[in-house]
Design an enzyme around this catalytic site. Structure first.
Site, PDB file in Angstrom:
ATOM      1  N   LEU A  93     -12.079 -24.595  -6.125  1.00 14.64           N
ATOM      2  CA  LEU A  93     -12.753 -23.295  -6.165  1.00 14.64           C
ATOM      3  C   LEU A  93     -11.878 -22.158  -5.645  1.00 14.64           C
ATOM      4  O   LEU A  93     -12.393 -21.114  -5.230  1.00 14.64           O
ATOM      5  CB  LEU A  93     -14.087 -23.336  -5.405  1.00 14.64           C
ATOM      6  CG  LEU A  93     -15.118 -24.340  -5.927  1.00 14.64           C
ATOM      7  CD1 LEU A  93     -16.406 -24.242  -5.106  1.00 14.64           C
ATOM      8  CD2 LEU A  93     -15.403 -24.124  -7.401  1.00 14.64           C
TER       9      LEU A  93
ATOM     10  N   TYR B  70       7.597 -23.601 -12.029  1.00 20.26           N
ATOM     11  CA  TYR B  70       6.350 -24.025 -12.674  1.00 20.26           C
ATOM     12  C   TYR B  70       6.643 -24.885 -13.904  1.00 20.26           C
ATOM     13  O   TYR B  70       6.085 -25.979 -14.066  1.00 20.26           O
ATOM     14  CB  TYR B  70       5.530 -22.796 -13.059  1.00 20.26           C
ATOM     15  CG  TYR B  70       4.318 -23.094 -13.911  1.00 20.26           C
ATOM     16  CD1 TYR B  70       3.171 -23.643 -13.337  1.00 20.26           C
ATOM     17  CD2 TYR B  70       4.311 -22.816 -15.279  1.00 20.26           C
ATOM     18  CE1 TYR B  70       2.058 -23.920 -14.126  1.00 20.26           C
ATOM     19  CE2 TYR B  70       3.198 -23.078 -16.056  1.00 20.26           C
ATOM     20  CZ  TYR B  70       2.070 -23.628 -15.476  1.00 20.26           C
ATOM     21  OH  TYR B  70       0.967 -23.888 -16.248  1.00 20.26           O
TER      22      TYR B  70
ATOM     23  N   ARG C 119       5.143 -12.788 -26.873  1.00 26.47           N
ATOM     24  CA  ARG C 119       4.230 -13.880 -26.562  1.00 26.47           C
ATOM     25  C   ARG C 119       3.256 -14.053 -27.732  1.00 26.47           C
ATOM     26  O   ARG C 119       3.045 -13.132 -28.516  1.00 26.47           O
ATOM     27  CB  ARG C 119       3.427 -13.593 -25.283  1.00 26.47           C
ATOM     28  CG  ARG C 119       4.263 -13.345 -24.023  1.00 26.47           C
ATOM     29  CD  ARG C 119       4.929 -14.619 -23.538  1.00 26.47           C
ATOM     30  NE  ARG C 119       5.607 -14.424 -22.255  1.00 26.47           N
ATOM     31  CZ  ARG C 119       6.890 -14.127 -22.121  1.00 26.47           C
ATOM     32  NH1 ARG C 119       7.640 -13.941 -23.204  1.00 26.47           N
ATOM     33  NH2 ARG C 119       7.440 -14.002 -20.925  1.00 26.47           N
TER      34      ARG C 119
END
Length: 340
Positions: free
Chosen positions: A34, A141, A209
């Site tokens: 959360l 990442y 993108r």
């Protein structure tokens, strides 16, 4: 009825996947810390368990209490642009946390493991990016995502846990976390407009993108799970029509009905200039889909955003390097945030 685990199921993409699984008649347990997700995103009929994939004890207890048929792993630290400056957090969640899930799945004889990967595994190179390209991540990442793809391939070969890795990119739509100042450009721009702030674009906005509407590709998770002959591979999923970030910013303004809303150009940051994939393989193996035109998808997302209303940007992140090394774009992005 099979019971499935959806990690990150209270978040953006995960909650849409949970919807689809429930609609298909499956039972679902959502596991989410959360941080970016919300309880209200979890649909009726799903069981919510609050916890972090980085907590091995909690993960082991989760698998001990539920007999999962499949794991759909979408939980992640996904602020790609800042991942190099929070290396420990990035790898703790995206590598170690994912490994906890893989180990638990092996111990409990889970049938299948679905992994939400990313176009970030490719780094720089030709576009559109294809599955047979050699991945060369340009940030921490992408490196973490590729690490788990490779770990899943090893695990499938040596320990017989089938998997599919779906390499997504720039997914947007209803339920995006507009409070996150560091990722999801569409959500950031929508929130900036509603807060009366200028849209902030890095550099000249010429970065290329392909923005993917969530409802176009969410079914790929189910299709991949139901097609064993296509397991144990990575597959690109996403919109195939690229545009510049600046063009997208203009499209967001139009979707919100404010075509003259100001756009402020920040200093350019280090990032892959062109990142989008060919999804021809996915359309062949997993069933074709029509790409929702950007204007249409943004119109639906803008309607949801207006109903939701503006939010105060917030971030739990602290850079793991010295304060004087903070890049200008990070300082600007977090200057109006509050710590929870």
């Amino acid at each position: 009825m099979p019971l499935h685990l959806v990690t990150g199921g209270a978040g953006f993409i995960g909650s849409h996947l949970t919807d689809r699984l429930l609609a298909a008649g499956h039972d679902v347990v959502v596991f989410d810390n959360l941080d970016g997700g919300k309880r209200e995103n979890v649909p009726d009929g799903a069981i919510l368990v609050v916890g972090s994939i980085a907590d091995r004890k909690t993960v082991d207890e989760l698998f001990a209490h539920h007999a999962f048929d499949s794991v759909f792993h979408l939980a992640a630290f996904a602020a790609e642009g800042i991942s190099h400056a929070v290396k420990a957090h990035n790898y703790e969640v995206n590598v170690i946390g994912s490994t906890h899930l893989i180990n638990a799945a092996l111990r409990t004889k889970v049938r299948y493991f679905s992994y939400a990967s990313s176009v970030a595994v490719y780094g720089t190179g030709r576009v559109p990016m294809h599955e047979d390209d050699h991945p060369q991540p340009a940030d921490s990442y992408g490196n973490a995502k590729l690490t788990i793809e490779r770990e899943l391939a090893i695990t499938a070969h040596l320990q017989n846990l089938p998997f599919t890795a779906l390499r997504m990119h720039n997914v947007y739509g209803e339920r995006q976390n507009m409070a996150d100042p560091l990722r999801n450009a569409v959500a950031i721009f929508l929130n900036q407009i509603m807060r009366g702030e200028p849209i902030t674009v890095y550099g000249d906005g010429s970065q290329l993108r392909s923005f993917t509407y969530v409802n176009d590709i969410i079914g790929c998770f189910l299709d991949a799970a139901d097609n064993p002959r296509h397991w144990n591979r990575a597959i690109n999923v996403g919109n195939q029509k690229p545009c510049t970030v600046l063009e997208m910013a203009h499209a967001v303004r139009d979707a919100m009905g404010v075509p003259d809303h100001p756009i402020h150009h920040l200093a350019a940051r280090e990032e892959v200039h062109a990142a989008y994939t060919s999804s021809e393989l996915a359309r062949l193996l997993l069933g074709g889909w029509e790409d929702t035109p950007l204007a249409e998808g943004l119109a639906a997302t803008a309607t949801w955003a207006k109903t939701h209303g503006p939010v105060q940007p917030r971030s739990t992140l602290s850079l793991e390097t010295e304060p004087d090394t903070q890049p200008e774009w990070y300082t600007t992005a977090t200057s109006r945030t509050e710590k929870p």
